[in-house]
Design a protein around this motif. Structure first.
Motif, PDB file in Angstrom:
ATOM      1  N   VAL A 130      33.343  34.438  19.900  1.00  0.00           N
ATOM      2  CA  VAL A 130      34.754  34.496  19.531  1.00  0.00           C
ATOM      3  C   VAL A 130      35.472  33.251  20.022  1.00  0.00           C
ATOM      4  N   ALA A 131      36.605  32.948  19.376  1.00  0.00           N
ATOM      5  CA  ALA A 131      37.390  31.772  19.758  1.00  0.00           C
ATOM      6  C   ALA A 131      38.866  32.044  19.540  1.00  0.00           C
ATOM      7  N   PHE A 132      39.679  31.560  20.464  1.00  0.00           N
ATOM      8  CA  PHE A 132      41.133  31.635  20.359  1.00  0.00           C
ATOM      9  C   PHE A 132      41.661  30.210  20.320  1.00  0.00           C
ATOM     10  N   ASN A 133      42.111  29.784  19.149  1.00  0.00           N
ATOM     11  CA  ASN A 133      42.597  28.425  18.949  1.00  0.00           C
ATOM     12  C   ASN A 133      44.097  28.397  19.222  1.00  0.00           C
ATOM     13  N   ASN A 134      44.412  28.171  20.485  1.00  0.00           N
ATOM     14  CA  ASN A 134      45.776  28.298  20.972  1.00  0.00           C
ATOM     15  C   ASN A 134      46.466  26.951  21.181  1.00  0.00           C
ATOM     16  N   GLY A 135      45.711  25.896  21.396  1.00  0.00           N
ATOM     17  CA  GLY A 135      46.286  24.607  21.752  1.00  0.00           C
ATOM     18  C   GLY A 135      47.227  24.065  20.683  1.00  0.00           C
ATOM     19  N   ALA A 136      48.327  23.454  21.127  1.00  0.00           N
ATOM     20  CA  ALA A 136      49.308  22.892  20.196  1.00  0.00           C
ATOM     21  C   ALA A 136      50.143  21.851  20.915  1.00  0.00           C
ATOM     22  N   ALA A 137      50.760  20.993  20.120  1.00  0.00           N
ATOM     23  CA  ALA A 137      51.678  19.984  20.643  1.00  0.00           C
ATOM     24  C   ALA A 137      53.095  20.329  20.208  1.00  0.00           C
ATOM     25  N   PHE A 138      54.047  19.890  20.999  1.00  0.00           N
ATOM     26  CA  PHE A 138      55.466  20.140  20.735  1.00  0.00           C
ATOM     27  C   PHE A 138      56.161  18.819  20.470  1.00  0.00           C
ATOM     28  N   VAL A 139      57.090  18.828  19.542  1.00  0.00           N
ATOM     29  CA  VAL A 139      57.882  17.628  19.265  1.00  0.00           C
ATOM     30  C   VAL A 139      59.353  17.951  19.494  1.00  0.00           C
ATOM     31  N   PRO A 140      60.175  16.944  19.774  1.00  0.00           N
ATOM     32  CA  PRO A 140      61.589  17.221  20.023  1.00  0.00           C
ATOM     33  C   PRO A 140      62.245  17.939  18.848  1.00  0.00           C
ATOM     34  N   PRO A 141      63.090  18.916  19.124  1.00  0.00           N
ATOM     35  CA  PRO A 141      63.761  19.635  18.044  1.00  0.00           C
ATOM     36  C   PRO A 141      64.805  18.773  17.364  1.00  0.00           C
ATOM     37  N   GLY A 142      65.100  19.112  16.115  1.00  0.00           N
ATOM     38  CA  GLY A 142      66.129  18.386  15.385  1.00  0.00           C
ATOM     39  C   GLY A 142      65.885  18.457  13.901  1.00  0.00           C
ATOM     40  N   PRO A 143      66.859  18.081  13.092  1.00  0.00           N
ATOM     41  CA  PRO A 143      66.710  18.142  11.638  1.00  0.00           C
ATOM     42  C   PRO A 143      65.619  17.201  11.140  1.00  0.00           C
ATOM     43  N   MET A 144      65.142  17.474   9.944  1.00  0.00           N
ATOM     44  CA  MET A 144      63.978  16.779   9.417  1.00  0.00           C
ATOM     45  C   MET A 144      64.163  15.266   9.351  1.00  0.00           C
ATOM     46  N   ASP A 145      65.365  14.811   9.033  1.00  0.00           N
ATOM     47  CA  ASP A 145      65.569  13.372   8.895  1.00  0.00           C
ATOM     48  C   ASP A 145      65.605  12.654  10.238  1.00  0.00           C
ATOM     49  N   GLN A 146      65.605  13.431  11.331  1.00  0.00           N
ATOM     50  CA  GLN A 146      65.579  12.816  12.659  1.00  0.00           C
ATOM     51  C   GLN A 146      64.212  12.917  13.334  1.00  0.00           C
ATOM     52  N   ASP A 174      55.971  11.219  15.843  1.00  0.00           N
ATOM     53  CA  ASP A 174      55.953  12.627  16.258  1.00  0.00           C
ATOM     54  C   ASP A 174      55.359  13.505  15.167  1.00  0.00           C
ATOM     55  N   PHE A 175      55.730  13.228  13.929  1.00  0.00           N
ATOM     56  CA  PHE A 175      55.175  14.009  12.815  1.00  0.00           C
ATOM     57  C   PHE A 175      53.660  13.841  12.757  1.00  0.00           C
ATOM     58  N   ASP A 176      53.199  12.600  12.874  1.00  0.00           N
ATOM     59  CA  ASP A 176      51.760  12.343  12.816  1.00  0.00           C
ATOM     60  C   ASP A 176      51.034  13.029  13.972  1.00  0.00           C
ATOM     61  N   HIS A 177      51.659  13.042  15.144  1.00  0.00           N
ATOM     62  CA  HIS A 177      51.016  13.665  16.304  1.00  0.00           C
ATOM     63  C   HIS A 177      50.911  15.175  16.133  1.00  0.00           C
ATOM     64  N   VAL A 178      51.995  15.813  15.696  1.00  0.00           N
ATOM     65  CA  VAL A 178      51.947  17.257  15.541  1.00  0.00           C
ATOM     66  C   VAL A 178      50.999  17.644  14.405  1.00  0.00           C
ATOM     67  N   TYR A 179      50.856  16.785  13.406  1.00  0.00           N
ATOM     68  CA  TYR A 179      49.849  17.031  12.370  1.00  0.00           C
ATOM     69  C   TYR A 179      48.447  16.960  12.960  1.00  0.00           C
ATOM     70  N   ALA A 180      48.179  15.926  13.743  1.00  0.00           N
ATOM     71  CA  ALA A 180      46.831  15.726  14.281  1.00  0.00           C
ATOM     72  C   ALA A 180      46.416  16.856  15.206  1.00  0.00           C
ATOM     73  N   VAL A 181      47.352  17.362  16.016  1.00  0.00           N
ATOM     74  CA  VAL A 181      47.017  18.394  16.999  1.00  0.00           C
ATOM     75  C   VAL A 181      47.145  19.799  16.421  1.00  0.00           C
ATOM     76  N   ASN A 182      48.233  20.065  15.702  1.00  0.00           N
ATOM     77  CA  ASN A 182      48.563  21.438  15.301  1.00  0.00           C
ATOM     78  C   ASN A 182      47.992  21.861  13.965  1.00  0.00           C
ATOM     79  N   LEU A 183      47.533  20.911  13.146  1.00  0.00           N
ATOM     80  CA  LEU A 183      46.935  21.276  11.864  1.00  0.00           C
ATOM     81  C   LEU A 183      45.512  20.742  11.726  1.00  0.00           C
TER      82      LEU A 183
END
Length: 262
Positions: free
Chosen positions: A96-112, A117-126
């Motif tokens: 069994v495996a629990f894939n829990n690890g994730a990265a967090f990026v600063p909150p804010g609207p999409m244009d900010q 940060d987008f590339d990092h959260v893609y690499a880690v979280n997806l």
């Protein structure tokens, strides 16, 4: 194949199973490590920070559990594969495996949202969950033969997420990967599910609180149970989904949110 859940008295939910947990150095992952060991699993814990991993590993061992750890960055494909292979090297199998690890990026609207940060959260979280699921399926298939995987998603993936648009998008994609994997590997006896936590008292939400003061109280106000979750409560849901008690559950994205999305 015998599909009857093992409900023998005195056995833990995960008795006899080898479990791999990402993001295991703190928060929900560390809570899962403690719980899974109590429920009888032998563990390999993975995360980026060795000091945290070592502390959790020693805590599990001091309580009588079996655990080891491996440093792993989910953004590193070779490191992800090596970490999963390490579980097989240590224990001879993966169940069994629990894939829990994730990265967090600063909150804010999409244009900010910064592109880095987008590339990092893609690499880690997806990409990270995709890579680790592929490696886990191969390891389960080659050793235990059947097993279960749980991905950690978020209630923020179930609708609009204007404060964390990139994070929510990646978690929604994880839900899709979960469902696709459930259909693909179900015929082999490999179940794949996800948990979708609501507001949970982890380091991630405390960081978010610093950027958005009052966040925790706002989340509580929209939660019928009137409080935040303890990390251990999310771990309990993951343990059940990984156990034989959930033997006919696959492709589910289980909300563990105190009713916040009702």
């Amino acid at each position: 194949m015998n599909t009857t859940p093992n409900t023998s008295a005195g056995l833990g939910l995960l008795a006899g199973k080898v479990a791999f947990i990402t993001g295991a150095g703190r928060g929900i992952g560390a809570a899962a490590a403690r719980l899974f060991a109590q429920e009888g699993a032998r563990l390999l814990l993975a995360a980026r920070t060795e000091a945290q991993l070592k502390a959790v590993t020693e805590e599990v061992r001091a309580a009588g559990g079996t655990a080891d750890h491996v440093v792993c960055d989910l953004a590193d494909p070779a490191g992800v594969r090596a970490a999963v292979e390490r579980a097989v090297d240590l224990y001879g199998r993966l169940d069994v495996a629990f894939n829990n690890g994730a990265a967090f990026v600063p909150p804010g609207p999409m244009d900010q949202v910064a592109q880095d940060d987008f590339d990092h959260v893609y690499a880690v979280n997806l990409r990270g969950p995709w890579l680790v699921m592929v490696a886990e399926v191969a390891a389960i298939r080659a050793t235990a033969g059947t097993g279960a995987i749980v991905n950690n998603s978020s209630v923020g993936s179930l609708g609009a997420n204007p404060e964390l648009p990139a994070y929510g998008a990646m978690k929604r994609a994880v839900n899709s990967l979960t469902e696709s994997a459930a259909v693909t590997y179900g015929p082999e006896g490999i179940r794949v599910n996800a948990v979708a936590p609501g507001g949970t008292l982890t380091e991630m939400i405390r960081t978010w609180e610093q950027d958005s003061p009052g966040l925790v109280e706002r989340l509580k106000a929209h939660t019928p149970l009137g409080r935040s979750a303890d990390p251990g409560e999310i771990a309990q849901a993951a343990a059940w989904l990984l156990s034989d008690r959930a033997s006919f559950v696959t492709g589910a994205v289980l909300r563990v949110d105190g009713g916040a999305r009702l």
